[in-house]
Scaffold this motif. Structure first.
Motif, mmCIF file in Angstrom:
data_model
loop_
_atom_site.group_PDB
_atom_site.id
_atom_site.type_symbol
_atom_site.label_atom_id
_atom_site.label_comp_id
_atom_site.label_asym_id
_atom_site.label_seq_id
_atom_site.Cartn_x
_atom_site.Cartn_y
_atom_site.Cartn_z
ATOM 1 N N ARG A 20 0.869 -1.265 -0.025
ATOM 2 C CA ARG A 20 0.003 0.133 0.064
ATOM 3 C C ARG A 20 1.031 1.115 -0.051
ATOM 4 N N ILE A 21 0.138 2.298 -0.577
ATOM 5 C CA ILE A 21 0.940 3.631 -0.526
ATOM 6 C C ILE A 21 -0.177 4.632 0.278
ATOM 7 N N PHE A 22 0.379 5.870 0.835
ATOM 8 C CA PHE A 22 -0.199 6.657 1.579
ATOM 9 C C PHE A 22 -0.552 7.697 0.639
ATOM 10 N N VAL A 23 -1.845 8.208 0.162
ATOM 11 C CA VAL A 23 -2.201 9.303 -0.804
ATOM 12 C C VAL A 23 -3.345 10.238 -0.377
ATOM 13 N N SER A 24 -3.445 11.283 -1.265
ATOM 14 C CA SER A 24 -4.751 11.936 -0.898
ATOM 15 C C SER A 24 -5.416 11.699 -2.102
ATOM 16 N N GLU A 25 -6.854 12.159 -1.987
ATOM 17 C CA GLU A 25 -7.768 11.621 -2.892
ATOM 18 C C GLU A 25 -8.282 12.957 -3.474
ATOM 19 N N ASP A 26 -8.561 13.221 -4.725
ATOM 20 C CA ASP A 26 -9.198 14.431 -5.167
ATOM 21 C C ASP A 26 -9.804 14.219 -6.411
ATOM 22 N N LYS A 34 -11.681 11.070 -10.513
ATOM 23 C CA LYS A 34 -11.257 10.936 -9.453
ATOM 24 C C LYS A 34 -9.601 10.569 -9.783
ATOM 25 N N TYR A 35 -8.662 11.135 -8.765
ATOM 26 C CA TYR A 35 -7.207 10.916 -8.821
ATOM 27 C C TYR A 35 -6.815 10.892 -7.553
ATOM 28 N N TYR A 36 -5.502 10.463 -7.429
ATOM 29 C CA TYR A 36 -4.581 10.038 -6.187
ATOM 30 C C TYR A 36 -3.312 10.756 -6.373
ATOM 31 N N ARG A 37 -2.804 11.510 -5.244
ATOM 32 C CA ARG A 37 -1.457 11.942 -5.239
ATOM 33 C C ARG A 37 -0.953 11.805 -3.908
ATOM 34 N N ALA A 38 0.420 11.745 -4.078
ATOM 35 C CA ALA A 38 1.355 11.583 -2.800
ATOM 36 C C ALA A 38 0.999 12.929 -2.144
ATOM 37 N N LEU A 39 1.162 12.847 -0.759
ATOM 38 C CA LEU A 39 0.852 13.878 -0.060
ATOM 39 C C LEU A 39 2.304 14.897 -0.157
ATOM 40 N N GLY A 40 2.284 16.110 0.114
ATOM 41 C CA GLY A 40 3.459 17.116 0.067
ATOM 42 C C GLY A 40 2.824 18.354 -0.467
ATOM 43 N N GLY A 41 3.601 19.161 -0.994
ATOM 44 C CA GLY A 41 3.455 20.597 -1.534
ATOM 45 C C GLY A 41 4.258 21.447 -1.908
#
Length: 144
Positions: A20-26, A34-41
């Motif tokens: 598994r990987i930890f992501v944000s959903e948007d 819908k798409y997913y992206r790694a957290l950060g900024g």
């Protein structure tokens, strides 16, 4: 007057737990996808990418990181909400200090810059590789 577009410099954290990987959903309302992206900024002027990664995780989900390892850099040209974007992304692999994050089903958080609500969750890497789930930027998949 024509608005000048800028290249954004960002940092993303790749956090794995087994498969598994930890992501944000948007959601992109123009593409209706819908798409997913790694957290950060975004990396701020005078801030290292590693410091920005730690700050972003602290601001967004109040999480501290450990074993932070630089993985590489990618360039992302994209369209979001019908508007073109361009970003340079520093990628780090890391781990959560607090084990509670590995037990979460999902976590709702407010992204401070845009004051918008997002959801972070664990997704299965095989669902990304099969194309069932869309992870952006696409080049990020090379680090899986």
């Amino acid at each position: 007057m024509k608005k000048t577009r800028k290249i954004r410099v960002k940092v993303f954290g790749l956090i794995r737990d087994g498969n598994r990987i930890f992501v944000s959903e948007d959601y992109d309302s123009v593409k209706q996808q819908k798409y997913y992206r790694a957290l950060g900024g975004s990396i701020e002027f005078g801030e290292t990418s590693c410091a920005a990664l730690e700050r972003e995780f602290q601001e967004e989900i109040q999480a501290e990181l450990k074993n932070i390892r630089y993985r590489g850099c990618l360039e992302n040209l994209f369209t979001l909400e019908g508007k073109p974007g361009h970003e340079i992304v520093q990628v780090y692999e890391c781990e959560f200090i607090d084990p509670k994050f590995y037990q979460l089903q999902e976590l709702v958080f407010i992204e401070p810059t845009h004051n918008s609500q997002h959801k972070a969750l664990w997704i299965d890497i095989s669902r990304v590789k099969s194309g069932e789930l869309r992870l952006v930027p696409e080049e990020f998949c090379d680090y899986l």
